[in-house]
Scaffold this active site. Sequence first.
Site, short mmCIF file in Angstrom:
data_model
loop_
_atom_site.label_atom_id
_atom_site.label_comp_id
_atom_site.label_asym_id
_atom_site.label_seq_id
_atom_site.Cartn_x
_atom_site.Cartn_y
_atom_site.Cartn_z
N GLY A 17 0.77 -0.73 0.21
CA GLY A 17 -0.03 -0.25 -0.45
C GLY A 17 0.81 1.30 0.40
O GLY A 17 1.73 1.30 0.98
N TYR A 18 0.66 2.23 -0.71
CA TYR A 18 1.91 3.50 -0.84
C TYR A 18 0.61 4.22 -0.95
O TYR A 18 0.84 5.84 -1.05
CB TYR A 18 2.18 3.45 -2.45
CG TYR A 18 1.58 2.89 -3.36
CD1 TYR A 18 1.30 4.26 -4.03
CD2 TYR A 18 1.40 2.06 -4.19
CE1 TYR A 18 0.48 4.16 -5.60
CE2 TYR A 18 0.49 2.15 -5.78
CZ TYR A 18 0.41 3.25 -6.27
OH TYR A 18 -0.87 2.61 -7.36
N GLU A 46 -9.74 -1.30 -6.31
CA GLU A 46 -8.22 -1.28 -7.60
C GLU A 46 -8.55 -1.22 -8.31
O GLU A 46 -8.21 -0.70 -9.02
CB GLU A 46 -6.90 -1.19 -6.59
CG GLU A 46 -7.20 -1.05 -4.87
CD GLU A 46 -6.56 -0.03 -5.10
OE1 GLU A 46 -6.43 0.54 -5.99
OE2 GLU A 46 -6.83 0.76 -3.38
#
Length: 243
Positions: free
Chosen positions: A13-14, A88
């Site tokens: 996760g970014y 996503e």
Amino acid sequence: MDSRETRSLWVFGYGSLCWHPGFQFGASTVGYIRHYVRRFWQGNSTHRGTVTKPGRVATLVEEPNGATWGVAYELTGEAALSYLETREVSLGGYTTNVVTFFPRDASLNPFPVLLYIATPSSREWAGSAPLHEIATQITQCSGPSGHNVEYLLRLAQFMREKVPEGYDEHLATLETLVRLRIKENNLCLKALMGDGPTEPQAAAAAAAAAANIRQEPQPQEERRDTFQFSTKLPPKKLRCLNV
């Protein structure tokens, strides 16, 4: 990290996954991936914007000497992967890749992680633009998951407080410009930020990521103006990181 954990499927996760993973996970740990930099070059009309007024969210752009810090989560059960594919890919317009993750904890070996990334071929790709234009766009957009400002500022706060070694000039500059826009336009920051992650589960999850420990899933109240409600996942499947 033991052999049992490295055989697990992990996701990196970014962006919003840092402060709002939204799924049940096992272990989590802070670290980075190489050869990528974070950029707000992906458009968004399903979470932080609309079709007529898309927002901007983070993606990664290849850069030979680049590095991006974030959080790796161990996926537990099929529900987590299904949730991520919807959030996503189906709704966010991202594609998947597999890269090597380097934990902050030097005692842990690097391991592969699943990466959700947008490219110029992504259906919502917004591309490069002057940072002041991106900041203005973020200030003006909101969607089913909340205001675009919340996405940016919660990510910036998470990185500043939980991953200080992961300074990101692109993110930090955007935060400064967005806060300036808010002041210039006399906007209410509290209203833009929404309700935020819930407590006390949020604090526990943040501590788990920072300390690389395993957390048992905890029940959590759904927020009806966010993606976590629209997916209809049971509350016990939802996890947040405190920012």
